[in-house]
Design an enzyme around this catalytic site. Structure first.
Site, PDB file in Angstrom:
ATOM      1  N   SER A 152     -40.568  47.603  33.251  1.00 19.92           N
ATOM      2  CA  SER A 152     -41.202  48.803  34.081  1.00 19.92           C
ATOM      3  C   SER A 152     -41.387  50.016  32.742  1.00 19.92           C
ATOM      4  CB  SER A 152     -39.672  48.848  34.952  1.00 19.92           C
ATOM      5  OG  SER A 152     -39.758  50.513  35.707  1.00 19.92           O
ATOM      6  N   TYR A 165     -30.645  50.163  35.654  1.00 18.36           N
ATOM      7  CA  TYR A 165     -31.966  49.917  35.187  1.00 18.36           C
ATOM      8  C   TYR A 165     -33.338  50.100  33.857  1.00 18.36           C
ATOM      9  CZ  TYR A 165     -36.672  48.523  37.308  1.00 18.36           C
ATOM     10  OH  TYR A 165     -37.966  47.860  37.716  1.00 18.36           O
ATOM     11  N   LYS A 169     -34.422  47.269  31.740  1.00 15.01           N
ATOM     12  CA  LYS A 169     -35.483  46.823  31.258  1.00 15.01           C
ATOM     13  C   LYS A 169     -36.400  46.521  29.671  1.00 15.01           C
ATOM     14  CE  LYS A 169     -37.347  45.559  35.469  1.00 15.01           C
ATOM     15  NZ  LYS A 169     -37.550  43.848  35.511  1.00 15.01           N
TER      16      LYS A 169
END
Ligand SMILES: NC(=O)c1ccc[n+]([C@@H]2O[C@H](COP(=O)([O-])OP(=O)(O)OC[C@H]3O[C@@H](n4cnc5c(N)ncnc54)[C@H](O)[C@@H]3O)[C@@H](O)[C@H]2O)c1
Length: 304
Positions: A152, A165, A169
């Site tokens: 991402s 996150y 990622k």
């Protein structure tokens, strides 16, 4: 005419909804037999529902393709081997793994709990490792295979409230690069895609100000199906020679990302002290510091 992934078998995690669903459907249209893996969790990872995976299997079958569903959680050690065994039992081989399943637990860092951290790492990073490791044994025996992992720009660039996150990622980028290095000798490839798509994951972005509302309206144009062509291409033999790379897809745009390399150097033959660094480091490096950008600062124009 033979299609780009004819004869291949693909496992797609998180394929019951959103981006994974789009990839599973296109893989099937392009000739692959597909294992549709999806626990059917809510956005934050809670609960389970066999419905989404089964619905995608039915859609593939209605289109004349072949697919089976798996509703096992990819973050649970042991399940990955079972998913790969199910693929082998149904279709006899595995050629493509798309690591796409994911959850969100956004929280400003000073309020982030251990479970916000560990649950996100468990699905994205541990799940990608477990599935990749299980497929690696089969790929090694076949001397072929392609891994495609969803990263991402929240990780590659940054975003507020997503330290968990972002770490997961960026971890996936390292995992992909490590697999690419270790398995190149067996003609096995591994690449990352940073997708931009309107799914329930983006629906969770708050849109209160007029500028935020306008931005969200532009993001709605980016349907999850737009990610699928690149994922299918990277999974196919046509992408031979492409490995260890990071791409992004934003509506009709495709990006190739750079990867971290040294950009400036300082040296002193008599070595450094904190005081000497204080005298020189900022002056030499500050013009080249990476700004504290968020993804939306770097991708600041509406998608094409
Ligand atoms: N939508 C975007 O713009 C965007 C941007 C950057 C990255 N991504 C990444 O793309 C991927 C897909 O995102 P999406 O937007 O389609 O999300 P989504 O929530 O629509 O789909 C994710 C799917 O993963 C499944 N899942 C969650 N935990 C699972 C588990 N333990 N085992 C099996 N399945 C599980 C969910 O049930 C869900 O159907 C994610 O990895 C996400 O981080 C999406």
């Amino acid at each position: 005419m033979s299609k780009i992934v004819s004869g291949k078998v693909a496992i797609v995690t998180g394929a019951g909804r959103g981006i994974g669903r789009g990839i599973a459907l296109l893989l099937a249209q392009e000739g692959a037999r597909v294992v549709v893996c999806d626990i059917g969790a809510s956005l934050d990872g809670a609960g389970a529902d066999a419905g989404p995976a089964q619905a995608v299997v039915e859609e593939i079958k209605q289109g004349g393709g072949e697919a089976i569903a798996s509703t096992a959680s990819i973050s649970e050690p042991g399940n990955a081997d079972k998913i790969v065994a199910a693929a082998l039992a149904a279709f006899g081989r595995v050629d493509i793994l798309v690591n796409n399943a994911g959850i969100l637990r956004d929280r400003i860092f000073h309020r982030m709990s251990w479970s916000d951290w560990s649950d996100v790492i468990a699905v994205h990073l541990n799940g990608s490792f477990l599935m990749s490791r299980a497929c690696a044994t089969v790929f090694r025996e076949q001397n072929s295979g392609s891994f495609v992992h969803m990263t991402s720009t929240s990780g590659l660039v940054g975003n507020f409230g997503q330290a968990n996150y972002m770490a997961a990622k960026m971890g996936i980028v390292g995992l992909s690069r490590g697999i690419a290095l270790d398995m190149a000798r067996f003609d096995i490839r591994s690449n990352c895609i940073a997708p931009f798509a309107w799914t329930r994951m983006i629906d969770s972005i708050p849109a209160e100000t007029e500028a935020e509302k306008k931005r969200v309206a532009a993001i709605r144009e980016m349907t999850p199906e737009k990610i699928a062509p690149l994922a299918v291409y990277l999974g196919s033999d046509a992408a031979a020679g492409i490995s260890g790379q990071i791409f992004a897809v934003r509506n009709n745009e495709i990006y190739l990302f750079n990867q971290t390399r040294p950009i400036r150097t300082l040296h002193r033959s008599d070595g450094w002290t904190p005081e000497k660094l204080d005298a020189q480091l900022k002056g030499a490096f500050e013009p080249s510091f990476t700004p504290l950008d968020r993804s939306s600062d770097v991708f600041s124009w509406d998608p094409v």
